[in-house]
Design an enzyme around this catalytic site. Sequence first.
Site, PDB file in Angstrom:
ATOM      1  N   HIS A   1      -4.997  -5.007   0.017  1.00 39.05           N
ATOM      2  CA  HIS A   1      -5.067  -4.064  -1.107  1.00 39.05           C
ATOM      3  C   HIS A   1      -5.123  -4.756  -2.464  1.00 39.05           C
ATOM      4  O   HIS A   1      -5.103  -4.084  -3.494  1.00 39.05           O
ATOM      5  CB  HIS A   1      -3.869  -3.108  -1.064  1.00 39.05           C
ATOM      6  CG  HIS A   1      -3.870  -2.266   0.171  1.00 39.05           C
ATOM      7  ND1 HIS A   1      -4.576  -1.082   0.264  1.00 39.05           N
ATOM      8  CD2 HIS A   1      -3.300  -2.464   1.384  1.00 39.05           C
ATOM      9  CE1 HIS A   1      -4.416  -0.582   1.476  1.00 39.05           C
ATOM     10  NE2 HIS A   1      -3.651  -1.397   2.176  1.00 39.05           N
TER      11      HIS A   1
ATOM     12  N   SER B   1       0.812  -1.219   0.000  1.00 33.95           N
ATOM     13  CA  SER B   1       0.000   0.000   0.000  1.00 33.95           C
ATOM     14  C   SER B   1       0.843   1.266   0.000  1.00 33.95           C
ATOM     15  O   SER B   1       0.336   2.351  -0.234  1.00 33.95           O
ATOM     16  CB  SER B   1      -0.921   0.013   1.212  1.00 33.95           C
ATOM     17  OG  SER B   1      -0.155   0.091   2.387  1.00 33.95           O
TER      18      SER B   1
ATOM     19  N   LYS C   1     -11.845  -2.432   2.629  1.00 29.30           N
ATOM     20  CA  LYS C   1     -11.454  -1.774   1.379  1.00 29.30           C
ATOM     21  C   LYS C   1     -12.454  -2.132   0.282  1.00 29.30           C
ATOM     22  O   LYS C   1     -13.550  -1.588   0.267  1.00 29.30           O
ATOM     23  CB  LYS C   1      -9.999  -2.126   1.084  1.00 29.30           C
ATOM     24  CG  LYS C   1      -9.138  -1.563   2.240  1.00 29.30           C
ATOM     25  CD  LYS C   1      -7.786  -2.096   2.361  1.00 29.30           C
ATOM     26  CE  LYS C   1      -7.025  -1.394   3.465  1.00 29.30           C
ATOM     27  NZ  LYS C   1      -7.276  -1.903   4.823  1.00 29.30           N
TER      28      LYS C   1
END
Length: 443
Positions: free
Chosen positions: A262, A234, A294
């Site tokens: 991610h 990230s 996310k």
Amino acid sequence: MGMGDQIRKQLAAAALKRQLERVSGEAAASNAHKVEAPAEDKPWNARARFEAMPLYQQVSLMRQMGDTLRVQSPFFRVHEGAAGATTTIGGREYINFANYNYLGLSSDALVTARAKDAIDRYGMSASASRMVAGERPVQRELERAIAQLYDTEDCVAFVSGHATNVTVIGALFGHGDLIVHDALAHNSIVQGAQLSGAKRLAFPHNDWRELDALLARVRHEYRNVLVVIEGLYSMDGDFPELERFVEIRQRHGVFLMVDEAHSLGVLGASGLGIREHSGVAPDDVDLWMGTMSKTLAGCGGFIAGCQPLVDMLRHLAPGFLYSVGLAPALAAGSLAALERMQAEPERVAALQARGQQFLCEARAAGFDTGTSAGYAVVPVITRSSLKAAQWANALFEEGINVQPIFYPAVEERAARLRFFICSTHEPDQITRTVETLARIAKR
Ligand code: PMP
């Protein structure tokens, strides 16, 4: 601003940086409980004060840094609505590059409707641990859907992504074991390894050759060995050659854990993460870890893997056993987001296209984007905390919200702006952002 002003600010920043280095060193030392106070001022002779803690001094210095540089703090900004490709702060709309709502599902009407239904049916909270207070069907439905996605035997969901890494690594490994992680591993991985009591080593970022050499040297000294990597990093937006790590896993007899925080919804043609991107088999990785915060538009973490692993975690991982079950609304919303991702692969394609666009345009404008592969995360490396803060401020004035990352979060030479791209960014929002940044950088 005049040249003299610039120099004065830079000198002040350098002095603060030295002070910060000293104080962070002290904070680390005091956290390790290694500092013995001199006999004459034993802390218990005076009133205990939080202000005296090195950690607090670190916070004060961070604040001073902002004041001295005369930059507005970019932290704790208040968003007045759902934040996605755009957001509203202080009544003004901004193009937003400071969130992980990768597929734009956090405020999707179907997702929020499913969360609301779950609240109506089950209430807000699961209120206690699932083992003792029982389950809600939607918690298991989400876990089964994730297990199906990873093609694993089972999955277990936790209330926080960070806590998932801490409790899982902390519970499974211990004294006599070894945990080896990428040098840029997320804090939660490091914390879990520290909690476990196992020996902890790091290998240089994405360098599987160094990992291989390290294991060849030390593998035989330990009982269980865990290697932890991430599907997409990230801070830099790059990813590991997973098939190399899988081969190392087999040759050295170690467990392999991949944190997909991610990469789920970001990598692979249908968003199935680095497994799909690299084409490895589901059981080539022992622990598939991910977060619901996310792509999955909720909050929480998961581990997908074989039945014995999930059985152990469901019965004995302290962060599961002694913590409340995932809130039904979050489970329902994340399940809806997962279904939406699978039904609409065009969201994943749009995210990948926007990421590539950002990367190409930023590079063409002459910015240093480091090792970013152009998937959801693109840094613009400024090599100076001052510059990162000033550029972020100037962008904010122009209606663009992006987070600067500066010392001590990264080394001074790695200071940067970090752009998180989502599927709902319009191509012209990206072009406008890069053009605006190029104009600011020329000043
Ligand atoms: N793993 C990684 C790689 C992360 O970047 C993060 C946080 N962004 C976490 C775990 C923790 O996840 P959460 O914020 O959902 O607790």
